[in-house]
Scaffold this active site. Structure first.
Site, PDB file in Angstrom:
ATOM      1  N   GLY A   1      41.938  -8.858 -26.593  1.00  6.38           N
ATOM      2  CA  GLY A   1      41.006  -8.334 -25.580  1.00  6.38           C
ATOM      3  C   GLY A   1      40.969  -6.814 -25.636  1.00  6.38           C
ATOM      4  O   GLY A   1      39.899  -6.195 -25.645  1.00  6.38           O
ATOM      5  N   HIS A   2      42.151  -6.201 -25.693  1.00  6.88           N
ATOM      6  CA  HIS A   2      42.216  -4.745 -25.825  1.00  6.88           C
ATOM      7  C   HIS A   2      41.582  -4.317 -27.154  1.00  6.88           C
ATOM      8  O   HIS A   2      40.867  -3.312 -27.219  1.00  6.88           O
ATOM      9  CB  HIS A   2      43.669  -4.255 -25.790  1.00  6.88           C
TER      10      HIS A   2
HETATM   11  P1  AMP Z   1      45.374  -3.972 -18.948  1.00  6.28           P
HETATM   12  O1  AMP Z   1      46.193  -3.429 -20.078  1.00  6.28           O
HETATM   13  O2  AMP Z   1      45.600  -5.425 -18.699  1.00  6.28           O
HETATM   14  O3  AMP Z   1      45.401  -3.112 -17.721  1.00  6.28           O
HETATM   15  O4  AMP Z   1      43.885  -3.908 -19.482  1.00  6.28           O
HETATM   16  C1  AMP Z   1      43.345  -2.771 -20.076  1.00  6.28           C
HETATM   17  C2  AMP Z   1      41.877  -2.993 -20.310  1.00  6.28           C
HETATM   18  O5  AMP Z   1      41.696  -4.124 -21.177  1.00  6.28           O
HETATM   19  C3  AMP Z   1      41.113  -3.294 -19.027  1.00  6.28           C
HETATM   20  O6  AMP Z   1      39.853  -2.629 -19.061  1.00  6.28           O
HETATM   21  C4  AMP Z   1      40.952  -4.783 -19.094  1.00  6.28           C
HETATM   22  O7  AMP Z   1      39.826  -5.259 -18.389  1.00  6.28           O
HETATM   23  C5  AMP Z   1      40.782  -5.010 -20.578  1.00  6.28           C
HETATM   24  N1  AMP Z   1      41.086  -6.387 -20.927  1.00  6.28           N
HETATM   25  C6  AMP Z   1      42.220  -7.080 -20.616  1.00  6.28           C
HETATM   26  N2  AMP Z   1      42.108  -8.364 -21.040  1.00  6.28           N
HETATM   27  C7  AMP Z   1      40.885  -8.493 -21.606  1.00  6.28           C
HETATM   28  C8  AMP Z   1      40.171  -9.572 -22.222  1.00  6.28           C
HETATM   29  N3  AMP Z   1      40.690 -10.786 -22.322  1.00  6.28           N
HETATM   30  N4  AMP Z   1      38.925  -9.324 -22.687  1.00  6.28           N
HETATM   31  C9  AMP Z   1      38.385  -8.088 -22.577  1.00  6.28           C
HETATM   32  N5  AMP Z   1      39.000  -7.028 -22.011  1.00  6.28           N
HETATM   33  C10 AMP Z   1      40.228  -7.226 -21.532  1.00  6.28           C
END
Ligand code: AMP
Length: 286
Positions: free
Chosen positions: A39-40
């Site tokens: 996702g990242h």
């Molecule tokens: P986090 O590290 O979980 O705070 O996420 C960092 C960024 O990655 C945020 O903008 C999240 O929305 C994005 N993100 C996390 N998981 C996904 C995913 N499965 N698909 C797309 N973006 C994601």
């Protein structure tokens, strides 16, 4: 592949980014808490395609965790994160320590009034205050042209977009589609906490959301009926405890009387002690 340059100090990353922009380079920023997954990577690849310089930040932000939440056990996988950044062509990684972001005399916070107490904000008081504060700090440390956020955290994306508009922050906020496993489960750094049986139940969240979407596509315009459908489907899933299932406008974050315009159908649920969120956004014709 060239390894990204790692910065820990705000002044140093800012100097580098400002110099790049002065040379006319377009800078893209991807804020994360690390434990990076596909996702990242999708956010990074979007930034890579649209920008000359890509900066990823890795910081597990203490101010967005509640006292009983998982700050201590949040996964920290810096070496793997750097490898993912390298293989996706990231130029700079900014990984400050806590004291760099929050010196002992720190006392200024940002809130998007009202929007931080609905949906996830209702069960995570203070969460979005922490998110907005750290993101605005990152926007100042890394004065990029554009910042990328995942739609998986839809409320976070919408709140940051609102903050940027309200405070005239000179940055473009872009959102990127949720990346899922083949079974529909949205990728999350927290999925690693799911047991095998919880993993089998977790895709039920996206299935319920898709069913809700089909109901809207079939003409249903009453938000309370969509919410009931979600509650009925998810209450039948063994071991799943629903936090909320809500249908709101992306413009107001409120439930409309009748669906119309861009609509967020959002769910948060616990499987064991792991809290999962997911959503679908649809454009509803009047
Ligand atoms: P986090 O590290 O979980 O705070 O996420 C960092 C960024 O990655 C945020 O903008 C999240 O929305 C994005 N993100 C996390 N998981 C996904 C995913 N499965 N698909 C797309 N973006 C994601």
């Amino acid at each position: 592949m060239i390894a990204p340059r790692v910065f820990q100090k705000i002044d140093e990353i800012r100097r580098e980014v400002v110099a790049g922009r002065q040379r006319g380079l377009r800078v893209g920023l991807v804020p994360t808490m690390g434990a990076l997954h596909a996702g990242h990577a999708s956010l990074i690849q979007t930034a890579r395609a649209e920008c000359d310089v890509v900066v990823v930040t890795i910081f597990v932000n203490p101010t967005q965790f509640g006292p009983n939440e998982d700050f201590d056990r949040y996964p920290r996988t810096f070496a793997e994160d750097l490898a993912l950044c390298e293989s996706n062509g990231v130029d700079y990684v900014f990984a400050p320590d806590r004291a760099e972001m929050y010196p002992p005399d720190f006392r200024t916070y940002v809130t998007v009034e009202g929007w931080d107490s609905v949906l996830c904000g209702a069960s995570r008081p203070g969460h979005f205050r922490g998110v907005c504060t750290v993101v605005l700090k990152l926007f100042h440390a890394i004065p990029a042209d554009v910042a990328y956020f995942g739609r998986k955290d839809a409320q976070q994306w919408l709140i940051i977009r609102r903050m940027v508009r309200d405070l005239n922050v000179p940055i473009e906020v872009r959102s990127v589609e949720t990346v899922r496993e083949p079974n529909g489960l949205a990728l999350s750094s927290r999925n690693r906490f799911l047991s095998e049986s919880e993993r089998r139940q977790a895709p039920a969240i996206y299935s319920a959301l898709q069913e809700a979407k089909r109901a809207v596509e079939g003409g249903e315009r009453r938000p309370e009926i969509i919410e009931k459908l979600l509650r009925d489907r998810l209450s039948a899933v063994p071991g799943l405890r629903l936090d909320y299932a809500e249908v709101v406008s992306t413009e107001t974050l409120r439930r409309p009387v009748k669906l119309g315009g861009e609509t967020l159908i959002a769910v948060a649920a616990f499987l064991g002690s792991t809290r999962l969120i997911d959503n679908i956004i649809i454009d509803v014709s009047p």
